[in-house]
Structures are given as C-alpha cells and as structure tokens.
Design a protein around this motif. Structure first.
Motif, PDB file in Angstrom:
ATOM      1  N   LEU A 135     -46.488  17.376 -10.114  1.00 47.87           N
ATOM      2  CA  LEU A 135     -45.548  16.262 -10.418  1.00 47.87           C
ATOM      3  C   LEU A 135     -45.960  15.752 -11.658  1.00 47.87           C
ATOM      4  CD1 LEU A 135     -46.963  14.585  -7.011  1.00 47.87           C
ATOM      5  CD2 LEU A 135     -44.625  15.162  -7.663  1.00 47.87           C
ATOM      6  N   ILE A 136     -47.108  15.877 -12.428  1.00 43.10           N
ATOM      7  CA  ILE A 136     -47.487  15.530 -13.632  1.00 43.10           C
ATOM      8  C   ILE A 136     -46.514  16.263 -14.664  1.00 43.10           C
ATOM      9  CG2 ILE A 136     -49.382  16.688 -14.250  1.00 43.10           C
ATOM     10  CD1 ILE A 136     -50.668  14.075 -15.299  1.00 43.10           C
ATOM     11  N   ALA A 137     -46.549  17.415 -14.296  1.00 45.92           N
ATOM     12  CA  ALA A 137     -45.781  18.376 -15.345  1.00 45.92           C
ATOM     13  C   ALA A 137     -44.280  18.204 -15.514  1.00 45.92           C
ATOM     14  CB  ALA A 137     -45.965  19.879 -15.161  1.00 45.92           C
ATOM     15  N   HIS A 138     -43.821  17.439 -14.224  1.00 42.03           N
ATOM     16  CA  HIS A 138     -42.427  17.405 -14.116  1.00 42.03           C
ATOM     17  C   HIS A 138     -42.187  16.056 -14.276  1.00 42.03           C
ATOM     18  CE1 HIS A 138     -42.649  21.508 -12.705  1.00 42.03           C
ATOM     19  NE2 HIS A 138     -41.415  21.389 -13.016  1.00 42.03           N
ATOM     20  N   VAL A 157     -45.989   6.593 -11.249  1.00 39.54           N
ATOM     21  CA  VAL A 157     -47.624   6.735 -10.852  1.00 39.54           C
ATOM     22  C   VAL A 157     -47.826   7.828  -9.939  1.00 39.54           C
ATOM     23  CG1 VAL A 157     -49.119   5.276  -9.734  1.00 39.54           C
ATOM     24  CG2 VAL A 157     -47.682   4.080 -11.166  1.00 39.54           C
ATOM     25  N   ILE A 158     -48.917   8.508 -10.018  1.00 35.14           N
ATOM     26  CA  ILE A 158     -49.505   9.526  -9.280  1.00 35.14           C
ATOM     27  C   ILE A 158     -50.842   9.057  -8.975  1.00 35.14           C
ATOM     28  CG2 ILE A 158     -49.921  11.918  -8.838  1.00 35.14           C
ATOM     29  CD1 ILE A 158     -47.955  12.531 -11.326  1.00 35.14           C
ATOM     30  N   ASP A 198     -59.149   9.813  -5.432  1.00 32.45           N
ATOM     31  CA  ASP A 198     -59.934   8.907  -6.220  1.00 32.45           C
ATOM     32  C   ASP A 198     -59.473   9.042  -7.941  1.00 32.45           C
ATOM     33  OD1 ASP A 198     -61.507   7.913  -4.267  1.00 32.45           O
ATOM     34  OD2 ASP A 198     -62.990   9.449  -4.145  1.00 32.45           O
ATOM     35  N   ARG A 199     -58.307   9.324  -7.936  1.00 29.67           N
ATOM     36  CA  ARG A 199     -57.711   9.478  -9.203  1.00 29.67           C
ATOM     37  C   ARG A 199     -56.369   8.785  -9.481  1.00 29.67           C
ATOM     38  NH1 ARG A 199     -62.296  10.497 -10.160  1.00 29.67           N
ATOM     39  NH2 ARG A 199     -63.285  12.133 -11.292  1.00 29.67           N
ATOM     40  N   ILE A 200     -55.855   8.349 -10.566  1.00 28.51           N
ATOM     41  CA  ILE A 200     -54.651   7.875 -10.801  1.00 28.51           C
ATOM     42  C   ILE A 200     -54.046   8.105 -12.245  1.00 28.51           C
ATOM     43  CG2 ILE A 200     -55.579   5.679 -11.796  1.00 28.51           C
ATOM     44  CD1 ILE A 200     -53.094   4.293 -10.419  1.00 28.51           C
ATOM     45  N   TRP A 201     -52.838   8.490 -12.370  1.00 29.79           N
ATOM     46  CA  TRP A 201     -52.045   8.692 -13.622  1.00 29.79           C
ATOM     47  C   TRP A 201     -50.857   7.854 -13.606  1.00 29.79           C
ATOM     48  CZ3 TRP A 201     -47.200   9.932 -14.359  1.00 29.79           C
ATOM     49  CH2 TRP A 201     -46.527  10.419 -15.561  1.00 29.79           C
ATOM     50  N   VAL A 260     -51.197  12.926  -1.582  1.00 24.35           N
ATOM     51  CA  VAL A 260     -50.763  12.342  -2.940  1.00 24.35           C
ATOM     52  C   VAL A 260     -49.688  11.237  -2.797  1.00 24.35           C
ATOM     53  CG1 VAL A 260     -49.860  13.484  -5.184  1.00 24.35           C
ATOM     54  CG2 VAL A 260     -51.231  14.712  -3.632  1.00 24.35           C
ATOM     55  N   HIS A 261     -50.003  10.221  -3.549  1.00 27.22           N
ATOM     56  CA  HIS A 261     -48.934   9.070  -3.527  1.00 27.22           C
ATOM     57  C   HIS A 261     -48.326   9.453  -4.936  1.00 27.22           C
ATOM     58  CE1 HIS A 261     -47.320   4.980  -3.582  1.00 27.22           C
ATOM     59  NE2 HIS A 261     -47.497   5.024  -5.158  1.00 27.22           N
ATOM     60  N   VAL A 262     -46.973   9.230  -5.023  1.00 25.73           N
ATOM     61  CA  VAL A 262     -45.903   9.234  -6.270  1.00 25.73           C
ATOM     62  C   VAL A 262     -45.051   8.163  -6.170  1.00 25.73           C
ATOM     63  CG1 VAL A 262     -44.753  11.327  -5.394  1.00 25.73           C
ATOM     64  CG2 VAL A 262     -44.712  10.773  -7.857  1.00 25.73           C
ATOM     65  N   ASP A 263     -44.700   7.538  -7.066  1.00 26.54           N
ATOM     66  CA  ASP A 263     -43.691   6.559  -7.120  1.00 26.54           C
ATOM     67  C   ASP A 263     -42.863   6.695  -8.572  1.00 26.54           C
ATOM     68  OD1 ASP A 263     -44.557   4.504  -9.017  1.00 26.54           O
ATOM     69  OD2 ASP A 263     -45.888   4.326  -7.429  1.00 26.54           O
ATOM     70  N   VAL A 264     -41.641   6.527  -8.387  1.00 34.00           N
ATOM     71  CA  VAL A 264     -40.622   6.542  -9.508  1.00 34.00           C
ATOM     72  C   VAL A 264     -40.541   5.103 -10.199  1.00 34.00           C
ATOM     73  CG1 VAL A 264     -39.489   8.615  -8.422  1.00 34.00           C
ATOM     74  CG2 VAL A 264     -38.757   6.482  -8.170  1.00 34.00           C
ATOM     75  N   GLN A 265     -40.114   5.419 -11.400  1.00 31.34           N
ATOM     76  CA  GLN A 265     -39.892   4.311 -12.246  1.00 31.34           C
ATOM     77  C   GLN A 265     -38.893   3.152 -11.535  1.00 31.34           C
ATOM     78  OE1 GLN A 265     -39.436   4.835 -16.306  1.00 31.34           O
ATOM     79  NE2 GLN A 265     -40.274   6.802 -15.896  1.00 31.34           N
ATOM     80  N   ALA A 266     -39.070   1.824 -11.636  1.00 26.38           N
ATOM     81  CA  ALA A 266     -38.215   0.765 -11.313  1.00 26.38           C
ATOM     82  C   ALA A 266     -37.021   0.508 -11.922  1.00 26.38           C
ATOM     83  CB  ALA A 266     -38.991  -0.523 -10.893  1.00 26.38           C
ATOM     84  N   GLY A 267     -37.023   0.875 -13.277  1.00 20.80           N
ATOM     85  CA  GLY A 267     -35.918   0.369 -14.073  1.00 20.80           C
ATOM     86  C   GLY A 267     -36.004  -1.026 -14.576  1.00 20.80           C
ATOM     87  N   GLU A 268     -35.076  -1.181 -15.470  1.00 24.24           N
ATOM     88  CA  GLU A 268     -35.146  -2.622 -16.152  1.00 24.24           C
ATOM     89  C   GLU A 268     -33.628  -3.051 -15.394  1.00 24.24           C
ATOM     90  OE1 GLU A 268     -37.445  -4.070 -17.495  1.00 24.24           O
ATOM     91  OE2 GLU A 268     -38.798  -2.423 -17.624  1.00 24.24           O
TER      92      GLU A 268
END
Length: 261
Positions: free
Chosen positions: A201-204, A212-213, A217-220, A247-255
């Motif tokens: 996920l972080i690579a892509h 956010v991932i 106990d870790r967050i990026w 693994v939790h992952v969310d995408v950007q909300a946008g503006e």
C-alpha cells in the motif's frame, strides 16, 4: 578604517551563522536517527533522493518508486504462493537484502521495513456519490487494486449505503473513504502477512491517492510525508483499536471546488 572593516565583520558573521546552522542540522539528524533506532522503526525517507527506503538490519537501501512497486508486488505474490493471482515482476535490480526483508520481515520481529514519502494531491476534488459497495470512487478503485493482487482478500469497513456507526468520531469509514483488510487471528504469521500488504500500500500510495495507513501500532500518512511509520497510540488492551488484526487504509478526501463553494 572603521567603515572598511564593517563589511568584513558582517561577512564573518554570515559565515559563522551558516556554520552554526549546519552543525545544528547535523545534530538534529543524528538525534532523530538515535531516537528512531531506539524505537525500532525504519528510518524515514529524506525529502530528496529516491522516494522509498528499505531498512534491512543496520542498512538502509534506497529504492525509487518503480522499484518499490515491483518489490512489494513480488512480496505479495510470494506471501500468497500458488494462490497468488499475479506473477512476481522482475526485481533483479532490487538488492537481495531488501527483497528478503520485504518478503519475510525482520528476523527478530515482524514490523515495518519499507517507508515511502507521498504527499496529498492538490488537484483532487471531493467525491460525493457512493459506489454500490458503499465506497467513494477513489476507495472503490483501491479496493479493485487490492483484489487484483490478492485472492479473496478479507476486506471490510464499508457496506452498501455507507456506514454511520461502529467507528471513531470523524472516521473516514463514515465518508466511504476507508477499507479494512483483515488478518485474523492475531498471530506472528498473520502479522508478517499484514506488513506485506502495508508495504504494498505505501509503495502504491500515489497510484491510489492513499492518505493514511494504520497497522500493528504504527501509522503512516501524507500529513507527514517524510516521517515514515510513527507510533500509533490506542488502548493497549484493545487489539482492534491498535489495528493488530487488520490493516486500515483510507484515500484522500480531496478539496472543495472553488467554483462550487
């Protein structure tokens, strides 16, 4: 004599200021590395140079984004074995030490090994409509991407019509922007598999506009693009809140589009 000496003193003062700034910068970098080494997490990436870095023992191996994509996809394929829907891409240009830690995790303990920097896309607009799955289009695109490299992944955190309960206040799940990938029960084997996905996920992240991932106990996040994996504080007695089983992952909300404000 006094007037002619003033520019020289100013020059010396400027040089001393630059030297002092350089010394303080070195101290800050060394202090950050010492703190990270004590915390047992991989070094963050620098704001310059290759976008990603793999920590293999005491070595930091830099990878460009394409190498990181291919290396993590190969790790996903290896983790799934014969059930993998994708073949491992060519990783002959990726050092063996990097591939070993991405596929198998650190010998002494599973955990984050790959860190990449990624920033928010300022051109994204807010998505209003939900897909039939209950996800916004960008999150649906991410779900489709995960299902292209995983055979029947255990995904959740969304439902037709959307969620309105069951998650923390302000959760991206309520907005249809988040997916949970479950690795149950909590075990060393599943923990290592969870990190294989987290690294993919972080690579892509730029490809799927990931924001956010969270895992183990870790967050990026794109909020601190060069800091890598940070400690994630949660109830120490709650495996779910600590994201030990998923693994939790969310995408950007946008503006908001200024033309439609």
């Amino acid at each position: 004599m006094h007037r002619s000496a003033t520019p020289q003193r100013r020059w010396y003062g400027l040089v001393l200021s630059i030297v002092l700034l350089c010394v303080l910068s070195v101290i800050a970098v060394l202090g950050t590395r010492w703190a990270i080494d004590r915390a047992g997490v991989p070094l963050p990436t620098t704001p310059w140079g290759p976008a990603c870095a793999v920590t293999a023992g005491d070595e930091q191996i830099q990878l460009d984004r394409d190498q990181a994509r291919r290396a993590t996809t190969a790790a996903v394929a290896a983790d799934q074995g014969e059930d993998s829907p994708v073949q491992a891409p060519d990783t002959s240009d990726v050092p063996d030490a990097a591939m070993d830690v991405l596929e198998n995790g650190p010998e002494e303990d599973a955990g984050p090994s790959l860190s990449c920097r990624s920033t928010k896309n300022p051109d994204l607009e807010v998505e209003e409509e939900l897909e039939p799955s209950g996800l916004k289009p960008r999150a649906q695109n991410l779900k489709d991407g995960i299902e292209e490299v995983y055979t029947e992944p255990s995904l959740g955190g969304y439902e037709p019509g959307g969620y309105d309960t069951g998650h923390g206040e302000g959760s991206a799940h309520y907005d249809g922007r988040a997916i949970d990938a479950f690795f149950r029960p909590v075990s060393e084997e599943n923990r290592r598999s969870g990190w294989v996905m987290a690294h993919w996920l972080i690579a892509h992240a730029p490809d799927y506009e990931i924001d956010v991932i969270i895992f183990d106990d870790r967050i990026w996040s794109t909020y601190y693009p060069s800091m890598g994996w940070r400690d994630y504080d949660a109830d120490p007695d709650n495996e779910i809140l600590r994201h030990l089983d998923h693994v939790h992952v969310d995408v950007q909300a946008g503006e908001e589009d200024p033309g439609h404000a």
